[in-house]
Design an enzyme around this catalytic site. Sequence first.
Site, PDB file in Angstrom:
ATOM      1  N   CYS A 169       0.804  -1.223   0.000  1.00  0.00           N
ATOM      2  CA  CYS A 169       0.000   0.000   0.000  1.00  0.00           C
ATOM      3  C   CYS A 169       0.832   1.266   0.000  1.00  0.00           C
ATOM      4  O   CYS A 169       0.298   2.360  -0.159  1.00  0.00           O
ATOM      5  CB  CYS A 169      -0.955   0.004   1.193  1.00  0.00           C
ATOM      6  SG  CYS A 169      -0.140  -0.197   2.760  1.00  0.00           S
TER       7      CYS A 169
ATOM      8  N   CYS B  58      -0.909  -3.987   9.276  1.00  0.00           N
ATOM      9  CA  CYS B  58      -0.457  -2.782   9.975  1.00  0.00           C
ATOM     10  C   CYS B  58       0.253  -3.151  11.279  1.00  0.00           C
ATOM     11  O   CYS B  58       1.243  -2.529  11.655  1.00  0.00           O
ATOM     12  CB  CYS B  58      -1.634  -1.864  10.291  1.00  0.00           C
ATOM     13  SG  CYS B  58      -2.490  -1.276   8.829  1.00  0.00           S
TER      14      CYS B  58
END
Lengths: 178, 141
Positions: free
Chosen positions: B37, B106
């Site tokens: 990302c 994350c």
Amino acid sequence: MLDPFATLGLEPAFDLDLAEAERRHRDLSRALHPDRHSQSTPADRRAALGKAIEVNEAWRTLKDPIRRGEALLRRLGVEVEEGREPKPDPAFLMHVMEQREALAQAGRERNEARLEALVGEMRAEQARAIAALSLELGRAAANGGASVHAAALLSRLGELRYCQRFLDEATMLRDELF
Amino acid sequence: MAYSEKVIEHYENPKNVGALDKEDPTVGTGLVGAPACGDVMRLQIRVNDSGVIEDAKFKTFGCGSAIASSSLATEWIKGKHIDEAGRIQNSQIAEELNLPPVKIHCSVLAEDAIKSAIEDFRQKRAAQRALAADAPATAAK
């Protein structure tokens, strides 16, 4: 996933003629449009609609260099999957971090000229990453995918995503501030 | 997608945002990225002579979950010995923040950042010790 090149009847290549791809998309979409199939059987209408969706998706994939690169990698048998990417080069990462900090500061200072300068630098960076990816994909295609440097290809693709992310962020900031 | 309350809390009020001097010999810097990302995360620790993390700072350019994961990570490692901090698992971070499956990466990033900061500090310390061990020998010549 379907091969977007096959869907639009194009030779698989990274440096493809985007104008030609867009023309194919337009022509196919027109031919598949529901208005042209109003007299067809329900099954044929459904098939045309399904094909039209496929054609749209293929064009969306091919016009984006990142997604186009992914499609070519899949054709070469390289798995493109989150979490399997090679770790980015530390120097590159450091550079991205610095640029992101500079962008955030330009935003805080409402410095439009600085923001545009940073965007310009990142566009150049992006162009370099695209050229490098194109070269590596060309090489892999030339030897028939015999020796695919999957790690190198995935790294280039990763670099492109960092560039894209920066540019998306800059666009949001610009819309917000100026 | 809805963020959990804890994510929002860290996102709106992140703890320990900032930077430590990366040239400082007592500071370890971890720089990690998510190629999928384009998120980047920097986590830094200041370690005392007994190997305890006295201060931790982070800067994350990414989504709310990435910011919350790194914010929580700095809170957890402060006051811990580097050996203990190095054992923190991403699953603990994900659980504390109620991260949904699509945001697990994350917490992986935060775990990587802790490990990479500790590794950077260890390398610095080893280099200093090698230098210190060399110095008397050179002086004796």
